[in-house]
Design an enzyme around this catalytic site. Structure first.
Site, PDB file in Angstrom:
ATOM      1  CG  ASP A 130       9.570   1.007   2.244  1.00  0.00           C
ATOM      2  OD1 ASP A 130       9.423   2.025   1.557  1.00  0.00           O
ATOM      3  OD2 ASP A 130       8.650   0.198   2.454  1.00  0.00           O
ATOM      4  CG  HIS A 161       6.093   3.217   0.755  1.00  0.00           C
ATOM      5  ND1 HIS A 161       6.722   2.045   1.112  1.00  0.00           N
ATOM      6  CD2 HIS A 161       4.863   2.852   0.312  1.00  0.00           C
ATOM      7  CE1 HIS A 161       5.917   1.024   0.886  1.00  0.00           C
ATOM      8  NE2 HIS A 161       4.773   1.491   0.410  1.00  0.00           N
ATOM      9  CB  SER A 319       2.841  -0.853   1.395  1.00  0.00           C
ATOM     10  OG  SER A 319       3.652  -1.149   0.305  1.00  0.00           O
TER      11      SER A 319
END
Length: 370
Positions: A130, A161, A319
């Site tokens: 990521d 994130h 996600s």
């Protein structure tokens, strides 16, 4: 393989033209991933000096090279016998848009305000591919670390994130597998996007270096990519459980990579809807279709954030659904299940027919952990 090396040096054709996979507006001009056949030795690959070509990276497990090529070099390389395909490098983006823990440990609504499961994931290793990770966040209690940075940085998250996804897998407060170790593999930049070749490099690193038992959590996606698909297959063949986000376009997940990979558990997102939050439904943004394997909570999920060691954020996306599955996989691995048995158990344990409007072709399966 000897023929392959000689032909690259001499740029003489000895095979039919290898396919060229293109990516339209998302292409990175002049940059390519060259997939090699299984018997190729990546270390032996060189380019003829008369070609405008530069090797950037060699990916050992995936059997590919990343290179800068002009059109003439692309055409010449496609004629080489040991080349399986050439693919334009392309942009890949994070799939972003907690009650989630409360939901996955019970078969039906209403939520009971509790999270109680038979395992913590202790002994398992989660690799979050990521934007990196904040390894010093208090909620990881020393169980988090930077593992690798495909972007030649320090691997620390500058977007948030990756830290959020890692938190859902394994943090003390927001995580499913509260005893697992979690590692950041940085392949996306501070804006939450990056190149397909960096993603493939991150996968390659995990396939070659993961501590087992291992889970790879990939909350990212782009257009359909043979390079990504092949890398996922090699990662799974290396004994790593792979969980990926289905994507956030309210479209068929079979048109995206890594979502379309049959060697990964592809995860769609759910929310709770209706009066008094009375039923589960597919999140409006979630991709769907036959390439989706399971659904998990993905709307309004709170987890760890990157900008301080106590920061949190609440965001939505497939996600956020994907790391719920990754965390469940870590719990099963920590309880002694093999990688293949873990993947099968996640599907067989799922709650059936709980999700409204799953989308055409989707299985009606909602993540469950006892």
């Amino acid at each position: 393989m000897r023929c392959f090396i000689v032909l690259l040096l001499a740029t003489v054709a000895c095979a039919k033209l290898a396919p060229l996979h293109t990516h339209g507006a998302d292409r990175i001009p002049g940059k390519y991933i060259v997939g090699l056949k299984d018997d190729a030795n990546v270390d032996n690959v060189v380019f003829a000096t008369n070609l405008k070509a530069k090797i950037l990276k060699k990916l050992q497990t995936v059997k590919a090279i990343v290179a800068e090529l002009d059109d003439e070099a692309v055409n010449a390389i496609r004629e080489v016998e040991g080349v399986e395909y050439v693919e334009e490098d392309s942009i890949v983006r994070a799939q972003a848009v907690t009650w989630g823990l409360d939901r996955v440990d019970q078969r039906s609504l209403p939520l009971d305000g509790d999270f109680s499961v038979s395992g913590t994931g202790s002994g398992a290793n989660i690799y979050v591919i990521d934007t990196g990770i904040n390894p010093t966040h208090n909620d990881f209690s020393g169980r988090a670390a930077v593992a690798y940075d495909a972007r030649d940085g320090d691997g620390v998250d500058c977007n948030g994130h990756g830290t959020h996804c890692a938190g859902t897998t394994a943090s003390n407060t927001w995580g499913v597998a509260k005893g697992a170790k979690v590692y950041g593999v940085r392949v996306l930049g501070c804006l939450g996007s990056g190149s397909n070749s960096d993603v493939v490099e991150g996968i390659d690193w995990v396939a070659s270096n993961a501590k087992h038992p291992a889970v790879a959590s990939m909350s990212l996606g782009g257009g359909a990519s043979i390079s990504t698909d092949r890398a996922i297959t090699r990662l799974a063949n290396a004994g790593v459980v792979v969980s990926v986000a289905a994507g956030n376009d309210n479209a068929d997940a079979c048109n995206y990579s890594p979502a379309r990979s049959s060697d990964a558990i592809t995860v769609g997102a759910t929310t709770i809807s209706g009066t008094w939050s009375s039923y589960d439904a597919r999140s409006s943004f979630s991709n769907y279709g036959s390439c989706v394997d399971i659904f998990a909570p993905g709307s309004d999920i709170t987890s760890t954030w990157h900008n301080s060691n106590s920061a949190t954020n609440t965001i939505s996306g497939t996600s956020m659904a994907c790391p719920h599955v990754s965390g469940v996989a870590a719990v099963h691995l920590g309880n002694g299940y093999s990688a293949s048995a873990t993947s099968s158990k996640i599907i067989s344990d799922a709650t059936v027919n709980a999700v409204d409007n799953v989308g055409t072709g989707s299985p009606n399966l909602l993540l469950y952990l006892a």
